[in-house]
Write a protein that holds these residues in place. Sequence first.
Motif, PDB file in Angstrom:
ATOM      1  N   GLY A  51      -9.980 -12.418 -15.312  1.00 21.60           N
ATOM      2  CA  GLY A  51     -10.735 -13.394 -14.549  1.00 21.60           C
ATOM      3  C   GLY A  51     -11.438 -12.860 -13.328  1.00 21.60           C
ATOM      4  N   GLY A  52     -11.468 -11.566 -13.153  1.00 25.30           N
ATOM      5  CA  GLY A  52     -12.156 -10.997 -12.001  1.00 25.30           C
ATOM      6  C   GLY A  52     -12.631  -9.593 -12.317  1.00 25.30           C
ATOM      7  N   ALA A  53     -13.962  -9.402 -12.305  1.00 30.26           N
ATOM      8  CA  ALA A  53     -14.527  -8.104 -12.679  1.00 30.26           C
ATOM      9  C   ALA A  53     -14.042  -6.980 -11.770  1.00 30.26           C
ATOM     10  CB  ALA A  53     -16.048  -8.183 -12.663  1.00 30.26           C
ATOM     11  N   GLU A  54     -13.789  -7.288 -10.487  1.00 29.74           N
ATOM     12  CA  GLU A  54     -13.336  -6.231  -9.591  1.00 29.74           C
ATOM     13  C   GLU A  54     -11.962  -5.693  -9.997  1.00 29.74           C
ATOM     14  OE1 GLU A  54     -13.728  -9.520  -8.967  1.00 29.74           O
ATOM     15  OE2 GLU A  54     -13.172  -9.919  -6.893  1.00 29.74           O
ATOM     16  N   TYR A  55     -11.197  -6.502 -10.698  1.00 33.37           N
ATOM     17  CA  TYR A  55      -9.884  -6.040 -11.133  1.00 33.37           C
ATOM     18  C   TYR A  55      -9.983  -5.087 -12.319  1.00 33.37           C
ATOM     19  CZ  TYR A  55      -8.211  -9.165  -7.646  1.00 33.37           C
ATOM     20  OH  TYR A  55      -7.993  -9.756  -6.432  1.00 33.37           O
ATOM     21  N   LEU A  56     -11.103  -5.108 -13.036  1.00 32.47           N
ATOM     22  CA  LEU A  56     -11.350  -4.072 -14.050  1.00 32.47           C
ATOM     23  C   LEU A  56     -11.489  -2.718 -13.360  1.00 32.47           C
ATOM     24  CD1 LEU A  56     -13.967  -5.839 -16.366  1.00 32.47           C
ATOM     25  CD2 LEU A  56     -11.540  -5.446 -16.831  1.00 32.47           C
ATOM     26  N   ASN A  57     -12.178  -2.700 -12.215  1.00 30.64           N
ATOM     27  CA  ASN A  57     -12.303  -1.464 -11.442  1.00 30.64           C
ATOM     28  C   ASN A  57     -10.941  -0.979 -10.962  1.00 30.64           C
ATOM     29  OD1 ASN A  57     -15.238  -0.942 -11.208  1.00 30.64           O
ATOM     30  ND2 ASN A  57     -15.224  -2.985 -10.326  1.00 30.64           N
ATOM     31  N   LEU A  58     -10.141  -1.898 -10.495  1.00 33.43           N
ATOM     32  CA  LEU A  58      -8.807  -1.538 -10.021  1.00 33.43           C
ATOM     33  C   LEU A  58      -7.957  -0.991 -11.167  1.00 33.43           C
ATOM     34  CD1 LEU A  58      -6.897  -1.411  -7.642  1.00 33.43           C
ATOM     35  CD2 LEU A  58      -6.302  -3.794  -8.065  1.00 33.43           C
ATOM     36  N   ALA A  59      -8.079  -1.590 -12.342  1.00 36.79           N
ATOM     37  CA  ALA A  59      -7.337  -1.098 -13.509  1.00 36.79           C
ATOM     38  C   ALA A  59      -7.760   0.324 -13.859  1.00 36.79           C
ATOM     39  CB  ALA A  59      -7.549  -2.026 -14.705  1.00 36.79           C
ATOM     40  N   CYS A  60      -9.045   0.601 -13.767  1.00 34.21           N
ATOM     41  CA  CYS A  60      -9.524   1.964 -14.044  1.00 34.21           C
ATOM     42  C   CYS A  60      -8.956   2.959 -13.032  1.00 34.21           C
ATOM     43  CB  CYS A  60     -11.044   2.007 -14.038  1.00 34.21           C
ATOM     44  SG  CYS A  60     -11.781   1.200 -15.465  1.00 34.21           S
ATOM     45  N   MET A  61      -8.910   2.560 -11.773  1.00 34.29           N
ATOM     46  CA  MET A  61      -8.339   3.445 -10.755  1.00 34.29           C
ATOM     47  C   MET A  61      -6.848   3.683 -11.008  1.00 34.29           C
ATOM     48  SD  MET A  61     -10.763   4.441  -8.845  1.00 34.29           S
ATOM     49  CE  MET A  61     -11.781   4.369 -10.306  1.00 34.29           C
ATOM     50  N   ALA A  62      -6.141   2.633 -11.423  1.00 29.98           N
ATOM     51  CA  ALA A  62      -4.716   2.775 -11.734  1.00 29.98           C
ATOM     52  C   ALA A  62      -4.518   3.722 -12.908  1.00 29.98           C
ATOM     53  CB  ALA A  62      -4.102   1.408 -12.037  1.00 29.98           C
ATOM     54  N   LEU A  63      -5.344   3.587 -13.935  1.00 29.60           N
ATOM     55  CA  LEU A  63      -5.240   4.483 -15.086  1.00 29.60           C
ATOM     56  C   LEU A  63      -5.590   5.913 -14.701  1.00 29.60           C
ATOM     57  CD1 LEU A  63      -6.717   2.240 -17.920  1.00 29.60           C
ATOM     58  CD2 LEU A  63      -4.332   2.920 -17.596  1.00 29.60           C
ATOM     59  N   LEU A  64      -6.610   6.077 -13.889  1.00 26.15           N
ATOM     60  CA  LEU A  64      -7.008   7.409 -13.441  1.00 26.15           C
ATOM     61  C   LEU A  64      -5.894   8.072 -12.633  1.00 26.15           C
ATOM     62  CD1 LEU A  64      -9.387   9.350 -13.583  1.00 26.15           C
ATOM     63  CD2 LEU A  64     -10.294   8.291 -11.532  1.00 26.15           C
ATOM     64  N   SER A  65      -5.175   7.267 -11.874  1.00 27.54           N
ATOM     65  CA  SER A  65      -4.079   7.829 -11.075  1.00 27.54           C
ATOM     66  C   SER A  65      -2.914   8.305 -11.932  1.00 27.54           C
ATOM     67  CB  SER A  65      -3.594   6.808 -10.047  1.00 27.54           C
ATOM     68  OG  SER A  65      -2.887   5.766 -10.680  1.00 27.54           O
ATOM     69  N   LEU A  66      -2.850   7.871 -13.176  1.00 30.66           N
ATOM     70  CA  LEU A  66      -1.774   8.302 -14.083  1.00 30.66           C
ATOM     71  C   LEU A  66      -2.085   9.601 -14.810  1.00 30.66           C
ATOM     72  CD1 LEU A  66      -0.743   4.881 -15.646  1.00 30.66           C
ATOM     73  CD2 LEU A  66       0.479   6.225 -13.917  1.00 30.66           C
ATOM     74  N   LEU A  95       6.192  10.486  -9.672  1.00 24.54           N
ATOM     75  CA  LEU A  95       4.866   9.858  -9.704  1.00 24.54           C
ATOM     76  C   LEU A  95       4.944   8.423 -10.222  1.00 24.54           C
ATOM     77  CD1 LEU A  95       2.749  12.870 -11.016  1.00 24.54           C
ATOM     78  CD2 LEU A  95       2.621  11.816  -8.744  1.00 24.54           C
ATOM     79  N   LEU A  96       5.728   8.198 -11.270  1.00 24.17           N
ATOM     80  CA  LEU A  96       5.849   6.844 -11.812  1.00 24.17           C
ATOM     81  C   LEU A  96       6.598   5.915 -10.866  1.00 24.17           C
ATOM     82  CD1 LEU A  96       6.473   7.574 -15.608  1.00 24.17           C
ATOM     83  CD2 LEU A  96       4.342   6.905 -14.468  1.00 24.17           C
ATOM     84  N   ALA A  97       7.625   6.445 -10.200  1.00 27.56           N
ATOM     85  CA  ALA A  97       8.350   5.624  -9.225  1.00 27.56           C
ATOM     86  C   ALA A  97       7.440   5.244  -8.065  1.00 27.56           C
ATOM     87  CB  ALA A  97       9.587   6.371  -8.721  1.00 27.56           C
ATOM     88  N   ALA A  98       6.632   6.196  -7.607  1.00 31.02           N
ATOM     89  CA  ALA A  98       5.698   5.898  -6.515  1.00 31.02           C
ATOM     90  C   ALA A  98       4.655   4.871  -6.962  1.00 31.02           C
ATOM     91  CB  ALA A  98       5.015   7.182  -6.049  1.00 31.02           C
ATOM     92  N   ALA A  99       4.135   5.021  -8.175  1.00 32.24           N
ATOM     93  CA  ALA A  99       3.128   4.091  -8.680  1.00 32.24           C
ATOM     94  C   ALA A  99       3.711   2.694  -8.869  1.00 32.24           C
ATOM     95  CB  ALA A  99       2.562   4.603 -10.007  1.00 32.24           C
ATOM     96  N   SER A 100       4.988   2.617  -9.176  1.00 29.43           N
ATOM     97  CA  SER A 100       5.616   1.329  -9.413  1.00 29.43           C
ATOM     98  C   SER A 100       5.791   0.512  -8.127  1.00 29.43           C
ATOM     99  CB  SER A 100       6.989   1.518 -10.054  1.00 29.43           C
ATOM    100  OG  SER A 100       7.928   1.998  -9.094  1.00 29.43           O
ATOM    101  N   GLY A 101       5.702   1.188  -6.991  1.00 30.01           N
ATOM    102  CA  GLY A 101       5.920   0.494  -5.724  1.00 30.01           C
ATOM    103  C   GLY A 101       7.374   0.570  -5.283  1.00 30.01           C
ATOM    104  N   LEU A 102       8.178   1.331  -6.005  1.00 35.03           N
ATOM    105  CA  LEU A 102       9.593   1.460  -5.686  1.00 35.03           C
ATOM    106  C   LEU A 102       9.826   1.933  -4.255  1.00 35.03           C
ATOM    107  CD1 LEU A 102      12.472   1.326  -6.929  1.00 35.03           C
ATOM    108  CD2 LEU A 102      12.195   3.720  -7.557  1.00 35.03           C
ATOM    109  N   PHE A 103       8.927   2.797  -3.766  1.00 32.76           N
ATOM    110  CA  PHE A 103       9.090   3.347  -2.431  1.00 32.76           C
ATOM    111  C   PHE A 103       8.228   2.646  -1.385  1.00 32.76           C
ATOM    112  CE2 PHE A 103       9.789   7.144  -5.229  1.00 32.76           C
ATOM    113  CZ  PHE A 103      11.168   7.133  -5.098  1.00 32.76           C
ATOM    114  N   ALA A 104       7.610   1.531  -1.771  1.00 28.08           N
ATOM    115  CA  ALA A 104       6.743   0.801  -0.834  1.00 28.08           C
ATOM    116  C   ALA A 104       7.594   0.184   0.258  1.00 28.08           C
ATOM    117  CB  ALA A 104       5.948  -0.275  -1.566  1.00 28.08           C
ATOM    118  N   GLY A 105       7.086   0.270   1.448  1.00 28.15           N
ATOM    119  CA  GLY A 105       7.821  -0.298   2.577  1.00 28.15           C
ATOM    120  C   GLY A 105       7.226  -1.616   3.005  1.00 28.15           C
ATOM    121  N   GLY A 106       7.905  -2.264   3.875  1.00 28.38           N
ATOM    122  CA  GLY A 106       7.402  -3.471   4.524  1.00 28.38           C
ATOM    123  C   GLY A 106       6.782  -4.486   3.586  1.00 28.38           C
ATOM    124  N   GLY A 107       5.706  -5.033   3.942  1.00 28.14           N
ATOM    125  CA  GLY A 107       5.069  -5.984   3.077  1.00 28.14           C
ATOM    126  C   GLY A 107       3.882  -6.462   3.707  1.00 28.14           C
TER     127      GLY A 107
END
Length: 143
Positions: free
Chosen positions: A84-99, A131-143
Motif C-alpha cells: 500500500g505504499g510505493a516508498e516501502y518497495l524502496n525500503l524493501a529493496c534496501m533491506a534486501l541489499l543489506s542482506l 548480521l542477521l541478529a543486527a538486522a532483526s533489531g535484536l540489538f536495537a536500543g531505546g525506542g
Amino acid sequence: MDVREQDVKEHDAAVQEIYARWLDVGTRLGFAASLIAFLVYVSGAVPAYLPLEALPRYWGLPVRDFLRQTGAPSGWDWLSHLGGGAEYLNLACMALLSLVTALCYARIVPALLALSERLQAALAIAQVAVLLAAASGLFAGGG
C-alpha cells in the motif's frame, strides 16, 4: 614457495572468487531492484503512503515527530505496508541489499568446510548470525 603454501593460496583464491561472484551478482540485482522501485515510486504507478510533494514538510523533523505526524510505521511494521505504499518497495529493496553480505558469507561456508577450514567456516557462520541478529533489531536500543 612449497606445495602447502601454493595449495593455501589456491584455496583462498577459490573462496574469494565465490564470495566476489555472489557479491557482484547480489549488488547488481539489488541496484536494479532499487532503481525499478524508485521509478515506480516517482512515476506514481503505485500510490505512495505519503505523497511525494508532501515530503519536504517532514524532512527536518526528528523521527519521533515524523512518526507521530504521518502515522508512518516504525520497526518492522513497514512490512505490512508493502502493498500500500510505493516508498516501502524502496525500503524493501534496501533491506534486501543489506542482506547481500550475509548471503555471501553463508555461501562460502560449504566451500570452507570442503577445504577443511573449520575455523574460517565457524567465523563465517558467526558473522552471518551477527548480521542477521543486527538486522532483526535484536540489538536495537531505546525506542
